[in-house]
Design a protein around this motif. Structure first.
Motif, mmCIF file in Angstrom:
data_model
loop_
_atom_site.group_PDB
_atom_site.id
_atom_site.type_symbol
_atom_site.label_atom_id
_atom_site.label_comp_id
_atom_site.label_asym_id
_atom_site.label_seq_id
_atom_site.Cartn_x
_atom_site.Cartn_y
_atom_site.Cartn_z
ATOM 1 N N LEU A 145 0.902 -1.171 0.117
ATOM 2 C CA LEU A 145 0.154 0.007 -0.004
ATOM 3 C C LEU A 145 0.898 1.296 -0.010
ATOM 4 O O LEU A 145 0.494 2.249 -0.657
ATOM 5 C CB LEU A 145 -0.917 0.045 1.248
ATOM 6 N N ALA A 146 1.765 1.013 0.770
ATOM 7 C CA ALA A 146 3.032 2.274 0.928
ATOM 8 C C ALA A 146 3.630 2.522 -0.591
ATOM 9 O O ALA A 146 3.808 3.773 -0.683
ATOM 10 C CB ALA A 146 3.815 2.280 1.806
ATOM 11 N N LYS A 147 3.776 1.490 -1.238
ATOM 12 C CA LYS A 147 4.274 1.677 -2.502
ATOM 13 C C LYS A 147 3.259 2.029 -3.641
ATOM 14 O O LYS A 147 3.632 2.437 -4.827
ATOM 15 C CB LYS A 147 5.031 0.393 -3.020
ATOM 16 N N GLY A 148 1.933 2.301 -3.396
ATOM 17 C CA GLY A 148 1.000 2.880 -4.172
ATOM 18 C C GLY A 148 0.095 1.884 -4.852
ATOM 19 O O GLY A 148 -0.370 1.963 -6.076
ATOM 20 N N LYS A 149 0.241 0.383 -4.492
ATOM 21 C CA LYS A 149 -0.144 -0.424 -5.104
ATOM 22 C C LYS A 149 -1.776 -0.454 -5.002
ATOM 23 O O LYS A 149 -2.297 -0.518 -3.900
ATOM 24 C CB LYS A 149 0.315 -2.009 -4.965
ATOM 25 N N ASN A 150 -2.504 -0.408 -6.099
ATOM 26 C CA ASN A 150 -4.109 -0.417 -5.968
ATOM 27 C C ASN A 150 -4.710 -1.646 -5.502
ATOM 28 O O ASN A 150 -5.860 -1.667 -4.537
ATOM 29 C CB ASN A 150 -4.634 -0.071 -7.402
ATOM 30 N N TRP A 151 -4.285 -2.879 -5.771
ATOM 31 C CA TRP A 151 -4.643 -4.111 -5.207
ATOM 32 C C TRP A 151 -4.310 -4.306 -3.667
ATOM 33 O O TRP A 151 -5.611 -4.633 -2.801
ATOM 34 C CB TRP A 151 -4.148 -5.464 -5.980
ATOM 35 N N ALA A 152 -3.694 -3.510 -3.257
ATOM 36 C CA ALA A 152 -3.331 -3.410 -1.689
ATOM 37 C C ALA A 152 -4.321 -2.577 -1.006
ATOM 38 O O ALA A 152 -4.634 -2.936 0.254
ATOM 39 C CB ALA A 152 -1.996 -3.043 -1.350
ATOM 40 N N ARG A 153 -4.518 -1.367 -1.804
ATOM 41 C CA ARG A 153 -5.663 -0.587 -1.267
ATOM 42 C C ARG A 153 -6.932 -1.118 -1.062
ATOM 43 O O ARG A 153 -7.616 -1.065 -0.222
ATOM 44 C CB ARG A 153 -5.633 0.695 -2.199
ATOM 45 N N TRP A 154 -7.407 -1.845 -1.960
ATOM 46 C CA TRP A 154 -8.847 -2.482 -1.967
ATOM 47 C C TRP A 154 -8.807 -3.717 -1.130
ATOM 48 O O TRP A 154 -9.695 -4.094 -0.632
ATOM 49 C CB TRP A 154 -9.379 -2.876 -3.416
ATOM 50 N N LEU A 155 -7.647 -4.432 -1.070
ATOM 51 C CA LEU A 155 -7.587 -5.615 -0.156
ATOM 52 C C LEU A 155 -7.535 -4.836 1.417
ATOM 53 O O LEU A 155 -8.254 -5.457 2.254
ATOM 54 C CB LEU A 155 -6.426 -6.360 -0.095
ATOM 55 N N HIS A 156 -7.104 -3.898 1.732
ATOM 56 C CA HIS A 156 -7.002 -3.356 2.883
ATOM 57 C C HIS A 156 -8.323 -2.678 3.096
ATOM 58 O O HIS A 156 -9.191 -2.832 4.430
ATOM 59 C CB HIS A 156 -6.220 -1.951 3.008
ATOM 60 N N GLN A 173 -5.721 9.135 -6.621
ATOM 61 C CA GLN A 173 -4.694 9.361 -7.550
ATOM 62 C C GLN A 173 -3.504 8.891 -7.142
ATOM 63 O O GLN A 173 -2.580 8.513 -8.093
ATOM 64 C CB GLN A 173 -4.702 10.769 -7.377
ATOM 65 N N GLU A 174 -3.096 8.689 -5.994
ATOM 66 C CA GLU A 174 -1.842 8.003 -5.422
ATOM 67 C C GLU A 174 -1.603 6.435 -5.887
ATOM 68 O O GLU A 174 -0.813 5.776 -6.100
ATOM 69 C CB GLU A 174 -1.609 8.015 -4.069
ATOM 70 N N CYS A 175 -2.934 5.741 -5.778
ATOM 71 C CA CYS A 175 -3.084 4.365 -5.959
ATOM 72 C C CYS A 175 -3.751 4.110 -7.343
ATOM 73 O O CYS A 175 -4.907 3.361 -7.382
ATOM 74 C CB CYS A 175 -3.649 3.554 -4.687
#
Length: 128
Positions: A51-62, A117-119
């Motif tokens: 998520l800190a690297k800006g991965k969109n899949w990590a955002r939605w998993l979180h 925008q970031e992810c």
């Protein structure tokens, strides 16, 4: 290189809350589920890294996991713990506060335009 300051600090907050939960479980004396909490903490750290690297899949998993944690915490508080609040007020308060925190962070990750925008999703076929 994109700036991921916002999602970096969100990831740090999620990891800190998860670490605080691990400490609270240990303080409460629950050793039978300690291994499960340690595994959950490690998985949270890995997903927060992406998520800190800006991965969109990590955002939605979180968003999914934080939403489930929010629902579980609030339902647990009102269904199971409301009757026994006098016996363990620290645990009951912690469950509710942590659940609300997870709900707020999950909603921010889901609905914030700046986080969107970031992810951004990566284009198909592009390997990084």
């Amino acid at each position: 290189m994109k700036s991921h300051k916002r999602v970096f600090w969100i990831a740090v907050a999620i990891v800190c809350a998860s670490a605080a939960n691990l400490v609270a479980v240990r303080i409460a004396g629950s050793t039978q589920l300690l291994a499960a909490h340690i595994v959950r903490f490690c998985l949270t750290c890995v997903i927060a890294f992406y998520l800190a690297k800006g991965k969109n899949w990590a955002r939605w998993l979180h968003v999914t996991l934080l939403g489930a944690a929010f629902i579980y915490s609030v339902v647990s508080f009102f269904v199971y713990f409301a009757d026994s609040f006098d016996e363990a007020p620290f645990i009951m308060t912690w469950v509710l506060v942590l659940g609300l925190f997870y709900g707020i962070i999950g909603a921010y990750l889901a609905f914030s335009k700046r986080v969107s925008q970031e992810c951004r999703p990566e284009p198909p076929g592009l390997v990084r």
